[in-house]
Write a protein that holds these residues in place. Structure first.
Motif, mmCIF file in Angstrom:
data_model
loop_
_atom_site.group_PDB
_atom_site.id
_atom_site.type_symbol
_atom_site.label_atom_id
_atom_site.label_comp_id
_atom_site.label_asym_id
_atom_site.label_seq_id
_atom_site.Cartn_x
_atom_site.Cartn_y
_atom_site.Cartn_z
ATOM 1 N N ALA A 96 0.819 -1.221 0.000
ATOM 2 C CA ALA A 96 0.000 0.000 0.000
ATOM 3 C C ALA A 96 0.851 1.270 0.000
ATOM 4 N N MET A 97 2.140 1.146 0.305
ATOM 5 C CA MET A 97 3.060 2.286 0.213
ATOM 6 C C MET A 97 3.829 2.281 -1.110
ATOM 7 N N GLY A 98 3.619 1.258 -1.935
ATOM 8 C CA GLY A 98 4.370 1.138 -3.181
ATOM 9 C C GLY A 98 5.774 0.596 -2.996
ATOM 10 N N ALA A 99 6.028 -0.055 -1.871
ATOM 11 C CA ALA A 99 7.389 -0.512 -1.556
ATOM 12 C C ALA A 99 7.639 -1.955 -1.993
ATOM 13 N N GLU A 100 8.892 -2.240 -2.268
ATOM 14 C CA GLU A 100 9.341 -3.599 -2.593
ATOM 15 C C GLU A 100 9.799 -4.258 -1.291
ATOM 16 N N PRO A 101 9.195 -5.376 -0.886
ATOM 17 C CA PRO A 101 9.558 -5.993 0.397
ATOM 18 C C PRO A 101 11.021 -6.428 0.402
ATOM 19 N N GLY A 170 -13.026 13.953 -7.858
ATOM 20 C CA GLY A 170 -12.983 13.515 -9.253
ATOM 21 C C GLY A 170 -12.149 12.259 -9.460
ATOM 22 N N ASP A 171 -11.216 11.973 -8.546
ATOM 23 C CA ASP A 171 -10.430 10.737 -8.664
ATOM 24 C C ASP A 171 -11.356 9.525 -8.610
ATOM 25 N N ARG A 172 -11.014 8.515 -9.384
ATOM 26 C CA ARG A 172 -11.744 7.252 -9.307
ATOM 27 C C ARG A 172 -11.193 6.407 -8.159
ATOM 28 N N ILE A 173 -12.079 5.647 -7.513
ATOM 29 C CA ILE A 173 -11.697 4.749 -6.415
ATOM 30 C C ILE A 173 -11.661 3.329 -6.955
ATOM 31 N N TYR A 174 -10.518 2.681 -6.797
ATOM 32 C CA TYR A 174 -10.356 1.309 -7.280
ATOM 33 C C TYR A 174 -10.073 0.359 -6.123
ATOM 34 N N VAL A 175 -10.453 -0.891 -6.326
ATOM 35 C CA VAL A 175 -9.982 -1.966 -5.445
ATOM 36 C C VAL A 175 -9.399 -3.062 -6.323
ATOM 37 N N SER A 176 -8.452 -3.801 -5.781
ATOM 38 C CA SER A 176 -7.875 -4.940 -6.499
ATOM 39 C C SER A 176 -8.649 -6.210 -6.157
ATOM 40 N N ASN A 222 3.523 5.598 -9.819
ATOM 41 C CA ASN A 222 3.399 6.794 -10.662
ATOM 42 C C ASN A 222 1.966 7.099 -11.048
ATOM 43 N N GLN A 223 1.014 6.371 -10.480
ATOM 44 C CA GLN A 223 -0.367 6.460 -10.952
ATOM 45 C C GLN A 223 -1.332 6.953 -9.873
ATOM 46 N N ALA A 224 -1.309 6.315 -8.709
ATOM 47 C CA ALA A 224 -2.341 6.564 -7.704
ATOM 48 C C ALA A 224 -2.058 7.853 -6.930
ATOM 49 N N GLU A 283 -6.672 -6.716 -0.028
ATOM 50 C CA GLU A 283 -6.601 -6.103 -1.357
ATOM 51 C C GLU A 283 -6.177 -4.647 -1.177
ATOM 52 N N LEU A 284 -5.777 -4.007 -2.258
ATOM 53 C CA LEU A 284 -5.487 -2.582 -2.203
ATOM 54 C C LEU A 284 -6.704 -1.779 -2.606
ATOM 55 N N CYS A 285 -6.904 -0.645 -1.959
ATOM 56 C CA CYS A 285 -7.877 0.351 -2.367
ATOM 57 C C CYS A 285 -7.078 1.612 -2.677
ATOM 58 N N PHE A 286 -7.335 2.216 -3.829
ATOM 59 C CA PHE A 286 -6.531 3.388 -4.199
ATOM 60 C C PHE A 286 -7.350 4.338 -5.048
ATOM 61 N N THR A 287 -6.868 5.567 -5.123
ATOM 62 C CA THR A 287 -7.550 6.582 -5.938
ATOM 63 C C THR A 287 -6.613 7.018 -7.056
#
Lengths: 341, 341
Positions: A96-101, A170-176, A222-224, A283-287
């Motif tokens: 959720a932070m975009g990090a590589e474990p 205006g951002d879309r809300i997504y879930v994986s 680079n997206q959310a 899952e991830l939730c992101f905008t």
């Protein structure tokens, strides 16, 4: 028998793995080189502390989760799944932070030494760890009520990590992935709901062996505009994004993604409870701004992860739910530990 | 009351501090900037994970310790001392690597919410943390038997950290401070030994509020060939140096440093048991070539830490004890958790 020796022999037997000996038979593997499947680990298990060497220009994401016997798992949970899940829930936070474990520290309290338990636990633990190419760098084993704490660290380019704040109207809300499988499996185990027997295994697999969305988290860098992992359910977790970002949201309940096993077990408003308030989905939730949605969906498909738009950020500071554009009242709450405390 | 909200309100009340508001009255402190007393923390408590930005060219030392109620502390321990000690034992491990403490992650399981306990615990915890200029960056609070796990991270120039391996025959063996106070205090509490009442407070202070040798650890970076912290007692801990380095040692029992309170409470062979097998001293033990001893003793004096030479490394691979150059047999063992397991 010396008790301290016991602790060290447990670590050596179950938690300290020798790497590279097979590739380089005959060479002496010193204590300090045993943990170097990752070359960024200078000192692994076996000293006062581990030493890791972060890449230049990167931030380190750090998260900690504890699992307690009788609270987070019980005798119905396969022991290797406890090991898997301890890794998965922490890596989900890193995702959720975009990090590589990268590096894990494990602390265990055991009431007594159960070698069968340790064998199964460490099997699940290391299978998850190997899959995501991270490494155990240290920890602690002590006597006490069965409690497992994992601290996970990941690498993320500085300034490119994801946060909960940043969502814009205006951002879309997504879930994986899909929502609700784990909560439905738990409710079925507890006799609160009836599930067709042929679907129980698929649902329980999601409860026992959740999949942290590690690759997707890195794609989102680079997206959310914001991201969070769904550990307590969409209802509670998205509110963290809204509060941190100072915005509101409209969620379309009829767009929530579900698995086939879920759809054939429950549907409609009865299902929404598990999908938005049940938790344990990881899952991830992101905008994401609308202009990037097409690109995101393509990238995610290439990475083999389904993503679904379930709503939109607005400026209202409220969280509202809709079914086919009709407002719905929700009468249930997010999961929490100290109920009534 | 929503249970999850409880967890977050506990974190906000006891573990999440707002920095800089007093210095900059009137400015809005956003959630993300609240934890920036250290400028290397980009994201503090309150997201899925913290983000820290390590300095270029540095390694990160990582250590984890767990304290369990009834095992590591009981009702005789002042609650603020539990908070202090949890920090101290972890920083002591960082000190033994030559690292500068930086970032802490705290995970707590509580059977119920006791606000008095939390107030006292967090007071001791943050007092220790502030003294060493490190910062809490995240953690977890969950329901369960009282268990506290801290992961501490420190910064150390790459290639200049200290390890257990590296001791060479001829190196002098040093310890910092004095030995035995904590173990003697514990034995007196348990009625195993009688201590003059006027000395009990001084001895208990060392048991309850140990001092991690953080400054000394950093001084040793260019001096010591190996280092370890004395958590389980010299007898057990120095063997880790010997095994890792492939050497032996001769310890002169009559040179072991003691406090005045200790000397006036116990002496000779009866005292050695507490000094070498008692544990909980959190002093450093390290080895150093003879040529550097003068310089080291001067540096340590300047830093206000007493260091004492207590023996010498040899090539024997054995650990031997001497009194005035006469060999002594030692009939007791190092401390360990799973006694009889």
């Amino acid at each position: 028998m010396n008790i301290r020796t016991d602790e060290f022999s447990l670590i050596a037997k179950y938690f300290q793995r020798s790497h590279g000996a097979g590739d380089d038979a005959g060479s002496a593997v010193s204590a300090s080189s045993q943990n170097r499947s990752r070359r960024d680990i200078a000192v692994g298990i076996g000293d006062d502390a581990a030493i890791v060497i972060p890449p230049t220009g990167c931030g380190i994401a750090v998260t900690t989760d504890t699992m307690v016997s009788g609270v987070h798992f019980d005798e119905k949970v396969p022991v290797d799944a406890i090991g898997h899940k301890l890794v998965a829930v922490n890596l989900s936070d890193l995702a959720a932070m975009g990090a590589e474990p990268a590096w894990l520290s494990l602390s265990c309290a055991f009431p007594s030494i159960d070698e069968n338990w340790l064998t199964a636990f460490s099997r699940g633990f290391f299978a998850a760890l190997d899959y995501y190419h991270c490494e155990l760098i240290g920890g602690d084993i002590t006597k006490g009520p069965l409690t497992l704490t994992l601290t996970a660290q990941g690498i993320v380019p500085a300034e490119r990590y994801l946060k909960r704040e940043g969502a814009q109207p205006g951002d879309r809300i997504y879930v994986s992935g899909t929502l609700g499988d784990a909560a439905l499996a738990l409710a079925a185990q507890q006799g609160k709901v009836s599930v067709p027997p042929e679907h129980m295994a698929a649902l329980e697999k999601r409860l026992f062996y959740p999949t942290p969305r590690v690759a997707l988290g890195q794609l989102l860098r680079n997206q959310a505009t914001s991201a969070i992992d769904l550990s307590d359910g969409l209802l509670g977790d998205i509110q963290h994004i809204l509060v941190a970002s100072g915005v509101g949201a409209r969620i379309q309940l009829d767009t929530l993604p579900f698995s086939q096993a879920f759809a054939e077990s429950i549907s409609g408003p009865d299902g929404w409870r598990y999908q938005i308030a049940g938790g344990d989905d990881y899952e991830l939730c992101f905008t994401i701004p609308e202009s990037r949605c097409g690109n995101l969906e393509t990238l995610a498909l290439q990475a083999g992860v389904k993503v679904t738009c379930v709503g939109i950020i607005d400026g209202s500071r409220e969280l509202r739910f809709f079914e086919k554009n009709q407002a719905c009242d929700i009468d249930f709450h997010a999961y929490s530990h100290f109920q009534g405390a």
